[in-house]
Design a protein around this motif. Structure first.
Motif, mmCIF file in Angstrom:
data_model
loop_
_atom_site.group_PDB
_atom_site.id
_atom_site.type_symbol
_atom_site.label_atom_id
_atom_site.label_comp_id
_atom_site.label_asym_id
_atom_site.label_seq_id
_atom_site.Cartn_x
_atom_site.Cartn_y
_atom_site.Cartn_z
ATOM 1 N N HIS A 126 0.824 -1.209 0.000
ATOM 2 C CA HIS A 126 0.000 0.000 0.000
ATOM 3 C C HIS A 126 0.859 1.261 0.000
ATOM 4 N N ARG A 127 2.104 1.138 0.410
ATOM 5 C CA ARG A 127 2.984 2.300 0.441
ATOM 6 C C ARG A 127 3.628 2.578 -0.915
ATOM 7 N N GLU A 128 3.609 1.561 -1.773
ATOM 8 C CA GLU A 128 4.257 1.732 -3.071
ATOM 9 C C GLU A 128 3.474 2.703 -3.941
ATOM 10 N N GLU A 129 4.184 3.556 -4.630
ATOM 11 C CA GLU A 129 3.563 4.521 -5.519
ATOM 12 C C GLU A 129 3.959 4.227 -6.958
ATOM 13 N N PHE A 130 3.019 4.482 -7.850
ATOM 14 C CA PHE A 130 3.243 4.273 -9.271
ATOM 15 C C PHE A 130 3.240 5.623 -9.962
ATOM 16 N N VAL A 131 4.318 5.899 -10.654
ATOM 17 C CA VAL A 131 4.477 7.190 -11.312
ATOM 18 C C VAL A 131 4.148 7.013 -12.792
ATOM 19 N N PHE A 132 3.234 7.834 -13.275
ATOM 20 C CA PHE A 132 2.875 7.789 -14.688
ATOM 21 C C PHE A 132 3.740 8.793 -15.451
ATOM 22 N N PRO A 133 4.201 8.479 -16.654
ATOM 23 C CA PRO A 133 3.840 7.283 -17.425
ATOM 24 C C PRO A 133 4.770 6.093 -17.223
ATOM 25 N N GLU A 134 5.784 6.216 -16.367
ATOM 26 C CA GLU A 134 6.772 5.133 -16.238
ATOM 27 C C GLU A 134 6.129 3.811 -15.812
ATOM 28 N N SER A 135 5.173 3.835 -14.902
ATOM 29 C CA SER A 135 4.566 2.607 -14.384
ATOM 30 C C SER A 135 3.242 2.261 -15.056
ATOM 31 N N ALA A 136 2.803 3.074 -16.001
ATOM 32 C CA ALA A 136 1.458 2.903 -16.550
ATOM 33 C C ALA A 136 1.268 1.564 -17.243
ATOM 34 N N ASP A 137 2.312 1.030 -17.894
ATOM 35 C CA ASP A 137 2.174 -0.202 -18.675
ATOM 36 C C ASP A 137 2.542 -1.456 -17.898
ATOM 37 N N ARG A 138 2.900 -1.312 -16.640
ATOM 38 C CA ARG A 138 3.144 -2.505 -15.837
ATOM 39 C C ARG A 138 1.830 -3.230 -15.573
ATOM 40 N N VAL A 139 1.899 -4.545 -15.447
ATOM 41 C CA VAL A 139 0.695 -5.354 -15.277
ATOM 42 C C VAL A 139 0.457 -5.610 -13.795
ATOM 43 N N MET A 140 -0.735 -5.265 -13.326
ATOM 44 C CA MET A 140 -1.127 -5.570 -11.953
ATOM 45 C C MET A 140 -2.274 -6.573 -12.005
ATOM 46 N N TRP A 141 -2.135 -7.661 -11.272
ATOM 47 C CA TRP A 141 -3.138 -8.713 -11.351
ATOM 48 C C TRP A 141 -3.520 -9.218 -9.973
ATOM 49 N N PHE A 142 -4.772 -9.640 -9.867
ATOM 50 C CA PHE A 142 -5.347 -10.147 -8.625
ATOM 51 C C PHE A 142 -5.535 -11.655 -8.735
ATOM 52 N N VAL A 143 -5.179 -12.367 -7.690
ATOM 53 C CA VAL A 143 -5.363 -13.816 -7.651
ATOM 54 C C VAL A 143 -6.631 -14.123 -6.851
ATOM 55 N N VAL A 144 -7.558 -14.836 -7.473
ATOM 56 C CA VAL A 144 -8.820 -15.187 -6.829
ATOM 57 C C VAL A 144 -8.896 -16.708 -6.703
ATOM 58 N N HIS A 145 -9.149 -17.183 -5.500
ATOM 59 C CA HIS A 145 -9.301 -18.616 -5.248
ATOM 60 C C HIS A 145 -10.789 -18.969 -5.251
ATOM 61 N N SER A 146 -11.133 -20.000 -6.013
ATOM 62 C CA SER A 146 -12.535 -20.374 -6.178
ATOM 63 C C SER A 146 -12.674 -21.888 -6.159
ATOM 64 N N ILE A 147 -13.908 -22.349 -5.998
ATOM 65 C CA ILE A 147 -14.228 -23.769 -6.133
ATOM 66 C C ILE A 147 -15.372 -23.906 -7.122
ATOM 67 N N VAL A 148 -15.388 -25.025 -7.845
ATOM 68 C CA VAL A 148 -16.461 -25.320 -8.779
ATOM 69 C C VAL A 148 -16.991 -26.710 -8.457
ATOM 70 N N THR A 149 -18.308 -26.851 -8.421
ATOM 71 C CA THR A 149 -18.960 -28.122 -8.113
ATOM 72 C C THR A 149 -19.900 -28.489 -9.259
ATOM 73 N N ASN A 150 -19.838 -29.736 -9.678
ATOM 74 C CA ASN A 150 -20.752 -30.244 -10.699
ATOM 75 C C ASN A 150 -21.991 -30.807 -10.003
ATOM 76 N N GLU A 151 -23.087 -30.066 -10.045
ATOM 77 C CA GLU A 151 -24.320 -30.494 -9.400
ATOM 78 C C GLU A 151 -25.274 -31.177 -10.370
ATOM 79 N N GLY A 152 -24.806 -31.482 -11.579
ATOM 80 C CA GLY A 152 -25.628 -32.177 -12.555
ATOM 81 C C GLY A 152 -25.520 -33.682 -12.432
ATOM 82 N N ARG A 153 -26.120 -34.367 -13.414
ATOM 83 C CA ARG A 153 -26.156 -35.833 -13.386
ATOM 84 C C ARG A 153 -25.182 -36.476 -14.358
#
Length: 264
Positions: free
Chosen positions: A108-135
């Motif tokens: 949270h303390r890191e700062e991004f300076v534009f335009p130098e940091s504008a093209d860097r990729v920031m991504w979020f990792v989401v953990h999920s589960i999937v269940t097959n409820e069919g037959r």
């Protein structure tokens, strides 16, 4: 009665007879028209009944098919558990070991300076589960950056979720982006996926309104390889960056995680 009177009488009688015949013909035509109308109505009713029966048969068949197809339900962990990472722009796969090791978690303390940091990729990792409820058995794959793995999940506490069997690989390189897995009826699988945009992209409102968004799709196939039968769209929607006060073109992570939501 002279000859002229007889002729006049004959003419009158002939006219009366003609009128009677015309009137009788009109009555017959009306009766015939009524019969035609009744027959047409009966025909239309029969056609409507046949169409209704055909629709009923199709709906019944569709209902039987729907009962047998795979039905997947996806649940994701709460947004505060999402961790943003950074990586340099370029051709890479977000869950490759080299990318993971070379992508530090953003502070949270890191700062991004534009335009130098504008093209860097920031991504979020989401953990999920999937269940097959069919037959029926389903084949599933992640269209985008994501992977299935074996572990425990707070969404299903007290149980270790195994890695689902591998069905096929679409690409010769064997990367996780090409893998299909088998999910049997009642089976649950654990997977994680990434929502990625450039740093600049996370600062721009979505064209349809609201916060910036990014995500992947979970595609579901039937066991007979008839094509995609369902697509689950998963997105992260977030105003995850805020402008730094009194510092032009400086941005940083927001302190409030409430601005980050996962939509399935």
């Amino acid at each position: 009665m002279n000859l002229q009177d007889a002729a006049d009488l004959s003419t009158a009688l002939a006219a009366i007879a003609t009128f009677v015949l015309v009137a009788f013909g009109l009555v017959q035509l009306r009766a015939l028209q009524r019969q035609v109308d009744i027959g047409q109505q009966s025909s239309e009713a029969a056609v409507s009944a046949a169409e209704a029966a055909h629709r009923a048969v199709r709906e019944a068949a569709r209902a039987r098919i729907d009962e047998q197809v795979a039905r997947v339900v996806v649940l994701s962990q709460r947004p505060p558990l999402i961790n943003p990472h950074l990586s340099h722009d370029g051709q890479f796969q977000l869950f490759d070991s080299m990318t993971l090791h070379g992508s530090p978690e953003v502070s949270h303390r890191e700062e991004f300076v534009f335009p130098e940091s504008a093209d860097r990729v920031m991504w979020f990792v989401v953990h999920s589960i999937v269940t097959n409820e069919g037959r029926s058995t389903a084949r599933i794959r992640i269209a985008g950056d994501g992977e299935f793995y074996e572990d425990q999940s707070p969404l299903l506490p007290g149980e270790r979720i195994p890695l689902p069997p591998l069905a096929s690989e679409w690409r010769a390189d064997g990367t996780y982006l090409s893998r299909e897995h088998v999910l049997r009826p009642g089976q649950t699988a654990l997977f994680r996926w990434a929502a990625s945009k450039t740093v600049a992209g996370w600062t721009v409102d979505h064209p349809e309104g609201g916060p910036p968004r990014a995500g992947v799709n979970l595609e579901v196939f039937d066991s007979a390889a008839h094509g995609i039968i369902d697509t689950v769209k998963m997105e992260v929607r977030s105003w995850s960056l805020e402008a730094v006060r009194n510092r032009a073109e400086h941005w940083r992570l927001t302190e409030n995680d409430a601005g980050v939501t996962v939509v399935v």
